[in-house]
Design a protein around this motif. Structure first.
Motif, PDB file in Angstrom:
ATOM      1  N   LEU A 143      58.987  46.926  52.505  1.00 45.29           N
ATOM      2  CA  LEU A 143      57.721  47.513  52.068  1.00 45.29           C
ATOM      3  C   LEU A 143      57.951  48.997  51.790  1.00 45.29           C
ATOM      4  N   SER A 144      57.171  49.529  50.853  1.00 43.65           N
ATOM      5  CA  SER A 144      57.417  50.906  50.441  1.00 43.65           C
ATOM      6  C   SER A 144      56.097  51.636  50.185  1.00 43.65           C
ATOM      7  N   ARG A 145      55.935  52.758  50.850  1.00 42.13           N
ATOM      8  CA  ARG A 145      54.724  53.558  50.643  1.00 42.13           C
ATOM      9  C   ARG A 145      54.706  54.146  49.226  1.00 42.13           C
ATOM     10  N   GLU A 146      55.860  54.583  48.746  1.00 46.16           N
ATOM     11  CA  GLU A 146      55.925  55.213  47.416  1.00 46.16           C
ATOM     12  C   GLU A 146      55.520  54.223  46.323  1.00 46.16           C
ATOM     13  N   ARG A 147      56.054  53.024  46.429  1.00 43.10           N
ATOM     14  CA  ARG A 147      55.721  52.016  45.413  1.00 43.10           C
ATOM     15  C   ARG A 147      54.252  51.617  45.507  1.00 43.10           C
ATOM     16  N   ALA A 148      53.775  51.538  46.760  1.00 45.99           N
ATOM     17  CA  ALA A 148      52.359  51.185  46.961  1.00 45.99           C
ATOM     18  C   ALA A 148      51.459  52.257  46.354  1.00 45.99           C
ATOM     19  N   ASP A 149      51.788  53.538  46.598  1.00 46.39           N
ATOM     20  CA  ASP A 149      50.973  54.643  46.061  1.00 46.39           C
ATOM     21  C   ASP A 149      50.925  54.607  44.539  1.00 46.39           C
ATOM     22  N   LEU A 150      52.100  54.405  43.955  1.00 47.80           N
ATOM     23  CA  LEU A 150      52.178  54.410  42.493  1.00 47.80           C
ATOM     24  C   LEU A 150      51.421  53.216  41.905  1.00 47.80           C
ATOM     25  N   ALA A 151      51.608  52.052  42.514  1.00 47.65           N
ATOM     26  CA  ALA A 151      50.948  50.843  41.987  1.00 47.65           C
ATOM     27  C   ALA A 151      49.427  50.953  42.140  1.00 47.65           C
ATOM     28  N   ARG A 152      48.987  51.518  43.248  1.00 51.67           N
ATOM     29  CA  ARG A 152      47.541  51.691  43.459  1.00 51.67           C
ATOM     30  C   ARG A 152      46.965  52.643  42.398  1.00 51.67           C
ATOM     31  N   PHE A 153      47.700  53.707  42.149  1.00 55.72           N
ATOM     32  CA  PHE A 153      47.242  54.696  41.177  1.00 55.72           C
ATOM     33  C   PHE A 153      47.163  54.068  39.777  1.00 55.72           C
ATOM     34  N   LEU A 154      48.185  53.310  39.445  1.00 52.14           N
ATOM     35  CA  LEU A 154      48.245  52.625  38.149  1.00 52.14           C
ATOM     36  C   LEU A 154      47.072  51.650  38.012  1.00 52.14           C
ATOM     37  N   ALA A 155      46.808  50.916  39.077  1.00 51.69           N
ATOM     38  CA  ALA A 155      45.691  49.948  39.051  1.00 51.69           C
ATOM     39  C   ALA A 155      44.375  50.669  38.760  1.00 51.69           C
ATOM     40  N   GLY A 156      44.236  51.879  39.315  1.00 52.17           N
ATOM     41  CA  GLY A 156      43.009  52.650  39.104  1.00 52.17           C
ATOM     42  C   GLY A 156      42.857  53.131  37.661  1.00 52.17           C
ATOM     43  N   LEU A 157      43.961  53.170  36.945  1.00 49.91           N
ATOM     44  CA  LEU A 157      43.913  53.657  35.556  1.00 49.91           C
ATOM     45  C   LEU A 157      43.793  52.525  34.534  1.00 49.91           C
ATOM     46  N   LEU A 158      43.942  51.305  35.011  1.00 48.63           N
ATOM     47  CA  LEU A 158      43.891  50.166  34.093  1.00 48.63           C
ATOM     48  C   LEU A 158      42.572  49.412  34.248  1.00 48.63           C
ATOM     49  N   PRO A 159      42.124  48.750  33.188  1.00 51.92           N
ATOM     50  CA  PRO A 159      40.840  48.056  33.286  1.00 51.92           C
ATOM     51  C   PRO A 159      40.955  46.723  34.023  1.00 51.92           C
ATOM     52  N   ALA A 160      39.801  46.159  34.279  1.00 52.37           N
ATOM     53  CA  ALA A 160      39.661  44.811  34.845  1.00 52.37           C
ATOM     54  C   ALA A 160      40.510  44.639  36.103  1.00 52.37           C
ATOM     55  N   ASP A 161      41.087  43.470  36.241  1.00 50.55           N
ATOM     56  CA  ASP A 161      41.865  43.209  37.464  1.00 50.55           C
ATOM     57  C   ASP A 161      43.371  43.321  37.203  1.00 50.55           C
ATOM     58  N   LEU A 162      43.748  44.254  36.342  1.00 55.38           N
ATOM     59  CA  LEU A 162      45.187  44.560  36.162  1.00 55.38           C
ATOM     60  C   LEU A 162      45.601  45.411  37.361  1.00 55.38           C
ATOM     61  N   THR A 163      45.883  44.759  38.463  1.00 53.45           N
ATOM     62  CA  THR A 163      46.011  45.495  39.724  1.00 53.45           C
ATOM     63  C   THR A 163      47.344  45.323  40.441  1.00 53.45           C
ATOM     64  N   TYR A 164      48.200  44.421  39.941  1.00 51.27           N
ATOM     65  CA  TYR A 164      49.491  44.226  40.634  1.00 51.27           C
ATOM     66  C   TYR A 164      50.644  44.685  39.754  1.00 51.27           C
TER      67      TYR A 164
END
Ligand SMILES: Cc1ncc(COP(=O)(O)O)c(C=O)c1O
Length: 434
Positions: free
Chosen positions: A90-111
């Protein structure tokens, strides 16, 4: 001026140990440039004499210019406490980046699944589409480009695949912009349609009105996933963070690469709609990328996203785009017989030229006038025109003045080149007749 010993050694080393073909190509066209110092929009030759303005940006890798100091600092600082990390943990850095990316994309593009290159990210998008739908067919655009790894290569053009053995099964190509052809190619076994939102290697083709919307409608209706490759068109290049925002579509999978790296640490991303992540539920270790989402690169990528998504930044892209549009249209009036069209969405720009030899010709004369412009590989009548998004407004005149001169030189050279080609043709035909 003769090259320095250092530069000569670099050229010879490249020729003898990296690519003899590339070395010969650049020698033949008098482009003996070896990348040396680089900063902002510029590359300097290793000998420091010649400086070129980067209007290619390696397809958007250098959207924010070369060696942006803030990103260099961040990368250096990340090395105080991080390294590449282990892809299994598990990685905090990857989690932070993926969460941020999800916030910038529409709908449920979250993973997000992270990779190193665009091709790798496309491969994964196709794997996920196949696993999720249980089908294998993939439709892509003729002349489109998704990289040179396995499935990405299979989705690309024949000329890149031909020497490398039998093609991967299940791939069909249709003309970009033709929804009827796509509908006809789609069958029961089609898992996904993959398209670049704006195909770059095909010559910066702006989708015809209603095309992407029709593709989306068709995919939804037939249970086909829509993968949009925004490796070049994403990250603010078009004046919106994602190019697909110009159209009324939301893809099922988005592929990102190039600019996400900030030009300093390679990283790519395949962003999936939430239900698609279920393909990894049974075995979350079924897809591995040792360097994918390397932790030191994650912080840089996150900052790239912060910068590129700010409204001021995107507004500036629009301002620059308007300035280029005005200047290039004037050039078109002046050089209409050569510069026949201008393709543009924001700073995703293509100079449509008279014929297929004009792209390579302008690439050479632009270089002679200190601009790095590269013709589109799958339509050489177009020069890709992709300056950094951080270009300053004052630089637009400088660039377009050089472009004016480069076009004038190309127009002068063209009859000579045609004569040379005709002579070569004549010589080879008279040889074969003998
Ligand atoms: C639209 C697009 N997709 C994918 C790729 C492949 O990226 P990479 O070379 O990082 O594998 C490219 C590279 O030019 C590209 O332009």
């Amino acid at each position: 001026m003769a090259a320095s010993k250092t530069k000569q050694e670099a050229i010879e080393g490249f020729r003898d140990h990296v690519s003899s073909g590339k070395a010969a190509f650049f020698e033949k066209y008098g482009m003996d440039f070896v990348m040396g110092r680089r900063e902002g929009p510029y590359y300097w030759d290793l000998d420091g004499e010649k400086r070129i303005f980067d209007c290619h940006t390696n397809g958007g890798v250098f959207n924010l210019g070369h060696r942006k100091p803030e990103l260099i600092e961040l990368l250096k600082k990340s090395l105080d406490d991080l390294d590449i990390g282990n892809h299994h943990l598990l990685s905090r850095e990857r989690a932070d980046l993926a969460r941020f990316l999800a916030g910038l994309l529409p709908a449920d593009l979250t993973y997000t699944v992270f990779g190193v290159s665009g091709g790798e990210a496309v491969d994964l998008a196709i794997k996920v589409a196949r696993a999720y739908t249980g089908k294998t067919g993939i439709i892509s655009a003729r002349g489109g480009y998704h990289g040179h790894t396995g499935l990405a290569l299979a989705a690309g053009d024949e000329k890149f695949r031909a020497p490398f053995g039998p093609p991967a099964p299940g791939f069909v190509q249709v003309p970009f912009g033709d929804a009827t052809a796509l509908a006809a190619a789609a069958g029961d076994q089609t898992a996904a349609v993959i398209l670049e939102t704006i195909p770059a290697t095909l010559g910066i083709v702006i989708p015809p009105p209603g095309y992407l919307e029709e593709v989306r409608r068709l995919c939804t209706e037939r249970g086909i996933l829509l993968i949009l490759d925004e490796v070049q068109s994403g990250l603010g290049r078009t004046g919106k963070l994602w190019a697909f925002e110009h159209f009324d579509v939301v893809p099922d999978i988005v592929v990102l690469g190039k600019g996400l790296s900030g030009g300093v640490y390679p990283i790519s991303a395949t962003v999936l709609r939430k239900p698609l992540e279920s393909v990894f539920h049974k075995d979350p270790f079924i897809h591995i990328s040792t360097y994918g989402g390397a932790e030191v690169g994650c912080r840089v990528a996150r900052r790239v996203l912060e910068i590129s998504s700010s409204s001021d930044f995107l507004a500036q892209v629009d301002t620059l785009a308007a300035a280029f549009s005005e200047r290039v249209r004037k050039l078109q009036e002046k050089h209409g017989g050569f510069l026949t069209g201008f393709r543009q969405l924001g700073l995703m720009m293509g100079l449509k030229l008279k014929d297929e030899i004009s792209g390579p010709l302008l690439t050479k004369t632009a270089y002679d006038h200190d601009l790095l412009l590269i013709y589109a590989g799958n339509d050489t009548s177009v020069c890709q025109f992709l300056p950094p998004l951080t270009t300053r407004l004052e630089e637009v005149d400088w660039i377009t003045e050089r472009l004016d001169k480069a076009i004038a030189s190309a127009r002068k050279l063209k009859p000579l080149l045609k004569m040379k080609r005709a002579l070569e043709k004549f010589r080879s035909s008279s040889k074969s007749e003998r």
